[in-house]
Structure formats: structure tokens, C-alpha cells
Design an enzyme around this catalytic site. Structure first.
Site, PDB file in Angstrom:
ATOM      1  N   GLU A 220     -22.874 -19.255  27.810  1.00  0.00           N
ATOM      2  CA  GLU A 220     -24.171 -18.777  27.335  1.00  0.00           C
ATOM      3  C   GLU A 220     -24.509 -19.329  25.955  1.00  0.00           C
ATOM      4  O   GLU A 220     -25.597 -19.866  25.737  1.00  0.00           O
ATOM      5  CB  GLU A 220     -24.190 -17.241  27.298  1.00  0.00           C
ATOM      6  CG  GLU A 220     -25.494 -16.727  26.711  1.00  0.00           C
ATOM      7  CD  GLU A 220     -25.714 -15.237  26.891  1.00  0.00           C
ATOM      8  OE1 GLU A 220     -24.746 -14.490  27.048  1.00  0.00           O
ATOM      9  OE2 GLU A 220     -26.899 -14.846  26.871  1.00  0.00           O
TER      10      GLU A 220
ATOM     11  N   ILE B  71     -19.970 -12.166  25.854  1.00  0.00           N
ATOM     12  CA  ILE B  71     -20.271 -10.726  25.829  1.00  0.00           C
ATOM     13  C   ILE B  71     -21.499 -10.503  26.704  1.00  0.00           C
ATOM     14  O   ILE B  71     -22.616 -10.862  26.327  1.00  0.00           O
ATOM     15  CB  ILE B  71     -20.570 -10.198  24.406  1.00  0.00           C
ATOM     16  CG1 ILE B  71     -19.387 -10.448  23.457  1.00  0.00           C
ATOM     17  CG2 ILE B  71     -20.904  -8.702  24.462  1.00  0.00           C
ATOM     18  CD1 ILE B  71     -19.595  -9.905  22.043  1.00  0.00           C
TER      19      ILE B  71
ATOM     20  N   THR C 210     -24.807  -7.670  25.276  1.00  0.00           N
ATOM     21  CA  THR C 210     -24.814  -7.827  23.811  1.00  0.00           C
ATOM     22  C   THR C 210     -25.581  -6.693  23.134  1.00  0.00           C
ATOM     23  O   THR C 210     -25.170  -6.196  22.082  1.00  0.00           O
ATOM     24  CB  THR C 210     -25.426  -9.198  23.433  1.00  0.00           C
ATOM     25  OG1 THR C 210     -24.649 -10.209  24.059  1.00  0.00           O
ATOM     26  CG2 THR C 210     -25.416  -9.418  21.932  1.00  0.00           C
TER      27      THR C 210
ATOM     28  N   ASP D 174     -24.191 -14.612  33.483  1.00  0.00           N
ATOM     29  CA  ASP D 174     -24.165 -13.158  33.639  1.00  0.00           C
ATOM     30  C   ASP D 174     -23.570 -12.761  34.998  1.00  0.00           C
ATOM     31  O   ASP D 174     -23.029 -11.658  35.120  1.00  0.00           O
ATOM     32  CB  ASP D 174     -25.591 -12.572  33.569  1.00  0.00           C
ATOM     33  CG  ASP D 174     -26.265 -12.821  32.223  1.00  0.00           C
ATOM     34  OD1 ASP D 174     -25.627 -12.571  31.200  1.00  0.00           O
ATOM     35  OD2 ASP D 174     -27.438 -13.259  32.207  1.00  0.00           O
TER      36      ASP D 174
HETATM   37  C1  IPD Z   1     -27.999  -9.612  29.482  1.00  0.00           C
HETATM   38  C2  IPD Z   1     -27.488  -8.428  30.243  1.00  0.00           C
HETATM   39  C3  IPD Z   1     -28.635  -7.534  30.698  1.00  0.00           C
HETATM   40  C4  IPD Z   1     -29.648  -8.293  31.502  1.00  0.00           C
HETATM   41  C5  IPD Z   1     -30.130  -9.509  30.754  1.00  0.00           C
HETATM   42  C6  IPD Z   1     -28.941 -10.380  30.359  1.00  0.00           C
HETATM   43  P1  IPD Z   1     -26.432 -10.686  27.593  1.00  0.00           P
HETATM   44  O1  IPD Z   1     -26.936 -10.472  29.129  1.00  0.00           O
HETATM   45  O2  IPD Z   1     -26.761  -8.848  31.361  1.00  0.00           O
HETATM   46  O3  IPD Z   1     -28.177  -6.498  31.495  1.00  0.00           O
HETATM   47  O4  IPD Z   1     -30.735  -7.473  31.768  1.00  0.00           O
HETATM   48  O5  IPD Z   1     -30.977 -10.216  31.642  1.00  0.00           O
HETATM   49  O6  IPD Z   1     -29.416 -11.506  29.662  1.00  0.00           O
HETATM   50  O7  IPD Z   1     -27.591 -11.302  26.857  1.00  0.00           O
HETATM   51  O8  IPD Z   1     -26.079  -9.346  27.081  1.00  0.00           O
HETATM   52  O9  IPD Z   1     -25.301 -11.618  27.751  1.00  0.00           O
END
Ligand code: IPD
Length: 314
Positions: free
Chosen positions: A82, A104, A107, A239
Site C-alpha cells: 500500500e 496496517i 489505519t 486490503d
Molecule cells: C481501509 C480499510 C477500510 C476500508 C477502506 C480501506 P487502510 O484500509 O480497509 O475498512 O473501508 O476502503 O482503504 O487504509 O486502513 O489500509
């Protein structure tokens, strides 16, 4: 890995490696959150200047830690992470073993101390997700799986934990997320879906809605069997790749979260995911998928144009 090893043997080797790596990364995350909860700073940065898409120095440090360990151990393997991609590196996806990592996931939870935070480590070979480890260091819950080797909680407890027939969407507990795209064109459609799922008159009146704030942990809850369905548009391959393997090995399915009614396994780069838990028959899983597709609108989740690009180069 030596050439004489069979596929399951080297997958087991990669799995043991990824489990150890996730636990070591978890120690860094746990220390950082403990420090923060005692008044320390999270050093929050915004990704693409979006106040709904947070990144912290811990995300970056953990990703570097994982990337270094992977590169040292498997120098020929590829890496998609990421924070590496956010920094402008091109997403190159080939048949080579490719580790897909979110240092993470959750986040925003990390920033607030809400305990649904996970390191997510997935692996594709020949472009197929074959291994996944999702570790929540705050609850000390580790979900792991490799193709053909089963899915486990804390390495010994087979998933799913709970199993019952899937009858109808109206009897489902459904996880979904607001996501980080808060433009009204996207948000209004997501809220409409939630409204339809919950509403009595003219709606589904499903049992209820949940959101952990972590795509990986939502999908692992489906693998566990305590959530029936997870739908999200807008999250990313890092994710979900690890959790897709965990859910598939736990008997679940992950198909496209748009309304094209494609019953084949989801494209991990699609940013639209619909996950259904294990059930006694595939047709009962597909019935739930079709009931979801009946109410899903077309939501834009194109890959934004950022330095380095986000289209996977294949
Ligand atoms: C996010 C989380 C969240 C989801 C977002 C993601 P991140 O990842 O998984 O639940 O709704 O679309 O981007 O930014 O915490 O790695």
C-alpha cells in the site's frame, strides 16, 4: 525453495514465513499503538490530500520492515504494498510470486485505538491468490491459509468456526464500509444500499449491518462465519488479497461487488468485492450473491491517476 519441492511443501514454507513476519510486524504495531494511547503522536499524514484516507509513519515503517524481510529472504519475488504504491511505484503484476501487503489495514482504527487493526500479507503465484495471513496484534488473532492447506484461526482452530445454512439475504448479518471516497456520487449510492438492506417497506430488512473499519478483518469475520456477507467498493488489492485466500479456504466465495452478476472468483484489482460465507451448498451462496446484485448500483471505483499510476501493469 528447491525445484524438487512439491507445491504444498513450498506453500507451507511461505506460510510459516508469512506467519512469523506478521507476528514480528504486529509487535511494531502494538508498541506504536500502546505509545499513542499513552499520549504519543500518531504522526498522521493524508494520502492524496484526502482527509478520509489516513496514513501514519507506523504504516510506512511497518511496510518497509516487511518489504526488507521479504526481499532479503525471497529476492526474486515481487512486491506490491500500500505505502510503496502510494509513494508512486508502479503496480506491476506478473506470474512471478508476488507478495501483496497492507502494513496496517484499519489505519483510522489505529489512529483512534479502536482494536480492529491488522497486518495483511497475501501471495499470488501465476496471478492466483494462494496464501494469506491477517494478524490483529491488538486482539492477538491470527487468520492464515494457503491453497489446499485449509484456513485457521491462531494456527490450530479450523475455519469456519460457525456453520449454518444460508437461507436468504433477509437473515444475513452484512459487513460494509463507508470507505475513503466521500464524494456524494459514491457515498449516496452506498448509503442507499445500506438503506435498502435495512429497510422494512420495499427493502430487504436484513438482520443488521456491521463495519470493523478493516476490509481484511471484515472478510476474516466472513471466514469465521460470524458475518454472512461483506460488500465493499473502493478498497484495494492489499486490503483483500490475503483475506480472499483465507475465506476461500474456509469454504466461502468472493465475487465481484458490482452488478454484472459475474459468478467467477473476483479480480483482486477490481476494487469491488462481495464475500459470502461458507454454506452447505454453492447454490445457496450464489442465491445470496444474486440477492445482493439485485440491489447494487454501478459505483465508480476507477484507479486514480497518481504519480506512477495505479493500473496494474501485467
Ligand atoms: C481501509 C480499510 C477500510 C476500508 C477502506 C480501506 P487502510 O484500509 O480497509 O475498512 O473501508 O476502503 O482503504 O487504509 O486502513 O489500509
Amino acid at each position: 525453495m528447491t525445484p524438487i519441492m512439491d507445491k504444498q511443501t513450498y506453500l507451507k514454507e511461505y506460510l510459516d514465513f508469512a506467519i512469523k513476519l506478521s507476528k514480528d510486524a504486529g509487535v511494531i504495531i502494538k508498541k506504536a499503538i500502546d505509545k499513542r494511547m499513552k499520549g504519543g503522536q500518531a504522526n498522521i499524514l493524508l494520502k492524496y490530500d484526502n482527509p478520509s484516507d489516513l496514513v501514519t509513519e507506523t504504516d510506512q515503517a511497518v511496510e518497509q520492515f516487511i518489504k526488507d524481510r521479504l526481499t532479503n529472504t525471497y529476492p526474486t519475488h515481487r512486491f506490491i504494498g500500500e505505502e510503496t504504491m502510494a509513494a508512486g511505484t508502479e503496480t506491476i503484476f506478473t506470474s512471478e510470486p508476488t507478495w501483496i501487503v497492507d502494513p496496517i489495514d484499519g489505519t483510522t482504527n489505529f489512529v483512534h485505538g479502536y482494536p480492529f487493526v491488522a497486518v495483511s500479507i497475501g501471495l499470488t503465484i501465476d496471478k492466483i491468490p494462494v496464501l494469506g495471513v491477517v494478524y490483529n496484534p491488538l486482539l492477538d488473532e491470527l487468520y492464515s491459509a494457503a491453497k489446499g492447506l485449509g484456513a485457521f484461526l491462531n494456527q490450530t482452530i479450523p475455519l469456519p468456526l460457525y456453520q449454518s445454512p444460508l437461507i436468504d439475504l433477509s437473515q444475513c448479518l452484512i459487513a460494509t464500509e463507508a470507505g475513503s471516497d466521500r464524494s456524494s456520487g459514491v457515498l449516496d449510492k452506498k448509503i442507499d444500499v445500506i438503506h435498502t438492506l435495512l429497510r422494512r417497506t420495499g427493502g430487504v430488512e436484513a438482520h443488521s449491518i456491521r463495519a470493523t473499519g478493516s476490509a481484511a478483518l471484515n472478510m476474516c469475520s466472513v471466514a469465521k462465519g460470524c458475518v454472512d456477507v461483506y460488500w465493499e467498493v473502493g478498497c484495494w488489492e492489499w486490503d483483500v488479497t490475503a483475506a480472499i485466500v483465507i475465506l476461500q479456504e474456509a469454504g466461502g466465495i468472493v465475487v465481484s461487488g458490482d452488478n454484472q452478476r459475474d459468478e467467477s472468483p473476483v479480480n483482486i484489482f477490481s476494487r469491488k468485492y462481495l464475500a459470502i460465507r461458507a454454506a452447505d451448498t454453492k447454490s445457496s451462496q450464489l442465491k445470496i450473491a444474486h440477492q445482493m446484485w439485485d440491489i447494487l448500483p454501478d459505483i465508480d471505483a476507477s484507479r486514480p491517476s497518481v504519480p506512477g499510476g495505479f493500473e496494474p501493469l501485467v
